[in-house]
Design a protein around this motif. Sequence first.
Motif, PDB file in Angstrom:
ATOM      1  N   ALA A 205       6.032  10.504 -17.058  1.00 43.82           N
ATOM      2  CA  ALA A 205       6.904   9.337 -16.913  1.00 43.82           C
ATOM      3  C   ALA A 205       8.218   9.546 -17.651  1.00 43.82           C
ATOM      4  O   ALA A 205       9.295   9.251 -17.120  1.00 43.82           O
ATOM      5  N   THR A 206       8.160  10.056 -18.859  1.00 41.90           N
ATOM      6  CA  THR A 206       9.367  10.287 -19.652  1.00 41.90           C
ATOM      7  C   THR A 206      10.292  11.292 -18.975  1.00 41.90           C
ATOM      8  O   THR A 206      11.507  11.089 -18.925  1.00 41.90           O
ATOM      9  N   GLY A 207       9.723  12.364 -18.440  1.00 38.27           N
ATOM     10  CA  GLY A 207      10.530  13.379 -17.770  1.00 38.27           C
ATOM     11  C   GLY A 207      11.313  12.807 -16.600  1.00 38.27           C
ATOM     12  O   GLY A 207      12.499  13.085 -16.442  1.00 38.27           O
ATOM     13  N   VAL A 208      10.650  11.981 -15.781  1.00 42.59           N
ATOM     14  CA  VAL A 208      11.330  11.365 -14.633  1.00 42.59           C
ATOM     15  C   VAL A 208      12.393  10.385 -15.119  1.00 42.59           C
ATOM     16  O   VAL A 208      13.534  10.410 -14.656  1.00 42.59           O
ATOM     17  N   ASP A 209      12.032   9.505 -16.051  1.00 42.69           N
ATOM     18  CA  ASP A 209      12.955   8.440 -16.465  1.00 42.69           C
ATOM     19  C   ASP A 209      14.174   8.950 -17.218  1.00 42.69           C
ATOM     20  O   ASP A 209      15.246   8.352 -17.138  1.00 42.69           O
ATOM     21  N   THR A 210      14.035  10.051 -17.930  1.00 43.95           N
ATOM     22  CA  THR A 210      15.179  10.623 -18.660  1.00 43.95           C
ATOM     23  C   THR A 210      15.867  11.728 -17.865  1.00 43.95           C
ATOM     24  O   THR A 210      16.845  12.296 -18.329  1.00 43.95           O
ATOM     25  N   ARG A 211      15.320  12.019 -16.679  1.00 53.67           N
ATOM     26  CA  ARG A 211      15.835  13.090 -15.820  1.00 53.67           C
ATOM     27  C   ARG A 211      15.807  14.431 -16.552  1.00 53.67           C
ATOM     28  O   ARG A 211      16.656  15.291 -16.355  1.00 53.67           O
ATOM     29  N   ASP A 212      14.794  14.598 -17.389  1.00 52.87           N
ATOM     30  CA  ASP A 212      14.584  15.867 -18.097  1.00 52.87           C
ATOM     31  C   ASP A 212      13.658  16.720 -17.228  1.00 52.87           C
ATOM     32  O   ASP A 212      12.438  16.715 -17.385  1.00 52.87           O
ATOM     33  N   TRP A 213      14.256  17.445 -16.295  1.00 54.71           N
ATOM     34  CA  TRP A 213      13.484  18.188 -15.310  1.00 54.71           C
ATOM     35  C   TRP A 213      12.777  19.384 -15.917  1.00 54.71           C
ATOM     36  O   TRP A 213      11.746  19.818 -15.381  1.00 54.71           O
ATOM     37  N   THR A 214      13.266  19.902 -17.028  1.00 53.74           N
ATOM     38  CA  THR A 214      12.565  20.998 -17.706  1.00 53.74           C
ATOM     39  C   THR A 214      11.263  20.473 -18.303  1.00 53.74           C
ATOM     40  O   THR A 214      10.201  21.097 -18.152  1.00 53.74           O
ATOM     41  N   LEU A 215      11.332  19.331 -18.975  1.00 57.29           N
ATOM     42  CA  LEU A 215      10.116  18.703 -19.504  1.00 57.29           C
ATOM     43  C   LEU A 215       9.159  18.386 -18.361  1.00 57.29           C
ATOM     44  O   LEU A 215       7.976  18.729 -18.418  1.00 57.29           O
ATOM     45  N   TYR A 216       9.668  17.746 -17.328  1.00 54.98           N
ATOM     46  CA  TYR A 216       8.827  17.337 -16.208  1.00 54.98           C
ATOM     47  C   TYR A 216       8.114  18.536 -15.591  1.00 54.98           C
ATOM     48  O   TYR A 216       6.901  18.514 -15.397  1.00 54.98           O
ATOM     49  N   ARG A 217       8.842  19.614 -15.322  1.00 57.67           N
ATOM     50  CA  ARG A 217       8.239  20.811 -14.707  1.00 57.67           C
ATOM     51  C   ARG A 217       7.177  21.427 -15.616  1.00 57.67           C
ATOM     52  O   ARG A 217       6.165  21.946 -15.145  1.00 57.67           O
ATOM     53  N   SER A 218       7.370  21.346 -16.930  1.00 56.81           N
ATOM     54  CA  SER A 218       6.453  21.983 -17.877  1.00 56.81           C
ATOM     55  C   SER A 218       5.058  21.359 -17.855  1.00 56.81           C
ATOM     56  O   SER A 218       4.110  21.944 -18.387  1.00 56.81           O
ATOM     57  N   LEU A 219       4.905  20.220 -17.224  1.00 47.86           N
ATOM     58  CA  LEU A 219       3.633  19.495 -17.218  1.00 47.86           C
ATOM     59  C   LEU A 219       2.693  19.927 -16.098  1.00 47.86           C
ATOM     60  O   LEU A 219       1.533  19.555 -16.089  1.00 47.86           O
ATOM     61  N   PHE A 220       3.200  20.747 -15.177  1.00 45.95           N
ATOM     62  CA  PHE A 220       2.430  21.134 -14.002  1.00 45.95           C
ATOM     63  C   PHE A 220       1.961  22.576 -14.057  1.00 45.95           C
ATOM     64  O   PHE A 220       2.653  23.446 -14.587  1.00 45.95           O
ATOM     65  N   ALA A 221       0.804  22.832 -13.425  1.00 45.45           N
ATOM     66  CA  ALA A 221       0.421  24.202 -13.107  1.00 45.45           C
ATOM     67  C   ALA A 221       1.406  24.686 -12.036  1.00 45.45           C
ATOM     68  O   ALA A 221       2.215  23.905 -11.515  1.00 45.45           O
ATOM     69  N   ASP A 222       1.354  25.952 -11.698  1.00 49.46           N
ATOM     70  CA  ASP A 222       2.311  26.479 -10.729  1.00 49.46           C
ATOM     71  C   ASP A 222       2.136  25.883  -9.336  1.00 49.46           C
ATOM     72  O   ASP A 222       3.104  25.705  -8.600  1.00 49.46           O
ATOM     73  N   GLU A 223       0.888  25.572  -8.974  1.00 47.41           N
ATOM     74  CA  GLU A 223       0.614  24.959  -7.675  1.00 47.41           C
ATOM     75  C   GLU A 223      -0.129  23.645  -7.917  1.00 47.41           C
ATOM     76  O   GLU A 223      -1.066  23.596  -8.706  1.00 47.41           O
ATOM     77  N   VAL A 224       0.303  22.591  -7.223  1.00 45.25           N
ATOM     78  CA  VAL A 224      -0.225  21.251  -7.475  1.00 45.25           C
ATOM     79  C   VAL A 224      -0.465  20.529  -6.154  1.00 45.25           C
ATOM     80  O   VAL A 224       0.315  20.678  -5.212  1.00 45.25           O
ATOM     81  N   GLU A 225      -1.535  19.738  -6.113  1.00 45.10           N
ATOM     82  CA  GLU A 225      -1.764  18.852  -4.973  1.00 45.10           C
ATOM     83  C   GLU A 225      -1.148  17.498  -5.297  1.00 45.10           C
ATOM     84  O   GLU A 225      -1.439  16.914  -6.347  1.00 45.10           O
ATOM     85  N   PHE A 226      -0.296  17.006  -4.411  1.00 49.11           N
ATOM     86  CA  PHE A 226       0.342  15.710  -4.576  1.00 49.11           C
ATOM     87  C   PHE A 226      -0.144  14.792  -3.461  1.00 49.11           C
ATOM     88  O   PHE A 226      -0.037  15.136  -2.281  1.00 49.11           O
ATOM     89  N   ASP A 227      -0.671  13.637  -3.849  1.00 52.78           N
ATOM     90  CA  ASP A 227      -1.138  12.661  -2.870  1.00 52.78           C
ATOM     91  C   ASP A 227      -0.450  11.326  -3.152  1.00 52.78           C
ATOM     92  O   ASP A 227      -0.829  10.592  -4.063  1.00 52.78           O
TER      93      ASP A 227
END
Length: 152
Positions: free
Chosen positions: A17-39
């Motif tokens: 949530a913080t990554g999206v709201d602050t537009r910190d895309w480096t933080l946001y990306r760091s939270l995911f594995a390389d491949e993710v299922e999005f539903d």
Amino acid sequence: MSAEDKLAVAECVYRYATGVDTRDWTLYRSLFADEVEFDFSSYDPGRPPVTMAADDWVAGLKPLFGGLAATQHMMSNPLVELEGDSAQITMYVRAHHVFDPEDPESYYTIGGYYRNRLVRERGNWKLVRVNLNVTWRLGHPEIMEAARAGRI
């Protein structure tokens, strides 16, 4: 079941949530594995679940959130289930989106919950499945497409 691990899993979703709201895309990306299922089919029934590279997901979100003046994703009530190096978390969300802060008709809020799956990679919890379940909506959903298109 470690309280430390439960907290780390919950904090990963808080950082989402913080990554999206602050537009910190480096933080946001760091939270995911390389491949993710999005539903997000609950948000948009015409959008089936998809498995994709996290880099592509983040790149696709930037235009949408860059077109909004502000967002606030409030996350609460984390329920974490741990099994070794795998975790599932259910967490409430209220996501407020503002297109034009001067226009009271220019907002869209959704509420519901996320039911996400994470795995531990090199000591860090990473999202491998993100599943949004929308249970209510308020405001003007058309601002989301206006934001993506860059229309003000």
